[in-house]
Design an enzyme around this catalytic site. Structure first.
Site, short mmCIF file in Angstrom:
data_model
loop_
_atom_site.label_atom_id
_atom_site.label_comp_id
_atom_site.label_asym_id
_atom_site.label_seq_id
_atom_site.Cartn_x
_atom_site.Cartn_y
_atom_site.Cartn_z
N CYS A 95 -109.50 19.17 -72.72
CA CYS A 95 -108.93 18.90 -74.04
C CYS A 95 -109.00 17.42 -74.38
O CYS A 95 -109.33 17.04 -75.50
CB CYS A 95 -107.49 19.40 -74.09
SG CYS A 95 -106.70 19.22 -75.70
N CYS A 194 -101.15 25.17 -72.21
CA CYS A 194 -100.54 25.30 -73.54
C CYS A 194 -100.93 26.60 -74.24
O CYS A 194 -100.14 27.14 -75.02
CB CYS A 194 -100.91 24.10 -74.40
SG CYS A 194 -102.65 23.99 -74.89
#
Length: 361
Positions: A95, A194
């Site tokens: 990410c 997440c």
């Protein structure tokens, strides 16, 4: 601004330092939940509202940028594909590499901004010639430089980490947020992955990859049990093996190898997890790449310790690492991050490992 306390305080400090700050919340889910589940996950509608309220208190503009499709392609699909191939990825590194300091940074630069500022705990040292180095945070207990080891020289030139050079506890960061009137001061930190808010990684993978029964075998190939998908295991795993009978010596068994080709999981004694060396691919250097072999320390997981290594680049796309002492639980797909004292030299993705020689007693 994730909607958490760290990014809110980072934004407040940047604004207080005189920077022209704009708050941006990344919408990374195509179907975000309204509310987060305790301390799990992030990127919910509630998080975006928390971030907006923090930006209002700080007095900065605020936007939500939809990067859900890019996140799905570069992070979520990569995560699934890596597990399917028998590897253990770290989506936080991906990410940072592909989203926060690539897609987000590129859009920011195109709009005339100079840098992406985040609440990561790491520091950037700038030299007189303008070159920059990434270093560990001043407080090792909060250091997050491992997940930033994928940043290259260009990305570091446009990065800010206002929290990294202060020796403050997390309680003090929360107290600072409270003094600034930020409602996120007592909000729990997010944990786990997440995009898997319930923490059930195996269930998430099963939903995408389906179930496929395979064998659990020992090092001699003897069948000990079955599983419903090799992707549900990681190197070094001890629990959840569901083997019907104990090892001959009565000692626990651990996952030693995952073979997606024949859907087989191999287990064995803990000593068989000792790794003496590894090869890694796709190195990313936080500055000029090293030339020839060198002595470094290495970190193999986000919350792991350091170990002494000798490392040498192999061409432009490989890295050879030898450990001073054998280490355990090293899995293909993990990132290895090299350090020179506190300076982050770079990172690479582990491709293969070499088992340490077991000396017979």
């Amino acid at each position: 601004m994730s909607g958490g306390v760290d990014s809110a305080v980072a934004a407040a400090r940047a604004a207080e330092a005189g920077h022209d700050v704009t708050g941006v919340h990344l919408a990374l889910s195509a179907n975000p939940q309204s509310f987060r589940t305790g301390a799990r996950g992030c990127c919910t509608i509630e998080d975006s509202r928390d971030a907006r309220r923090a930006a209002d208190v700080i007095g900065i503009p605020f936007y939500v940028w939809d990067l859900a499709e890019r996140f799905r392609e570069d992070v979520v699909e990569d995560f699934i594909a890596e597990y399917e191939a028998g590897r253990t990825p770290n989506p936080c590194l991906r990410c940072n590499e592909k989203i926060k300091f690539a897609a987000l940074l590129d859009k920011a630069l195109a709009l005339g901004f100079d840098a992406v500022c985040t609440g990561h705990y790491a520091t950037i040292v700038e030299h007189a010639d303008g070159s920059r180095e990434l270093h560990r945070a001043s407080d090792m207990a909060k250091d997050q430089s491992y997940v930033l080891g994928v940043l290259d020289e260009r990305q570091l030139a446009h990065a800010m980490f206002p929290l990294g050079d202060t020796l403050t506890t997390k309680d003090e960061i929360r107290a600072e947020a409270e003094r600034r009137g930020l409602a996120v001061a007592k909000k729990p930190d997010s944990h786990d992955i997440c995009f898997i808010a319930d923490g059930d990684t195996q269930g998430f993978l099963a939903g995408h990859l389906g179930t496929a029964e395979g064998d659990i075998v020992d090092e001699d190939g003897q069948k000990l049990g079955t599983h419903e998908g090799a992707y549900g295991f990681t190197i070094g795993q001890r629990r959840g093996l569901r083997i019907g009978h104990p090892a001959p010596d009565g000692k626990p068994r651990y996952v030693l190898d995952i073979s997606p080709v024949d859907n087989t999981v191999t287990v064995g004694p803990v000593e068989a997890l000792d790794v003496a060396a590894l090869t890694a691919i796709k190195p990313r250097w936080c500055g000029a790449p090293p030339v020839g072999p060198g002595s470094y320390t290495a970190q193999l997981r986000a919350h792991g310790g350091e170990t002494e290594v000798t490392a040498e680049p192999i061409g432009v796309s490989g890295l050879r690492v030898t450990f001073a002492e054998p280490v355990r639980g090293v899995a293909p797909g993990q990132a290895i991050v090299l350090y020179d004292d506190t300076r982050v030299v770079g990172s690479a993705t582990i491709a293969t490992t070499e088992r340490a020689q077991v000396v017979a007693s």
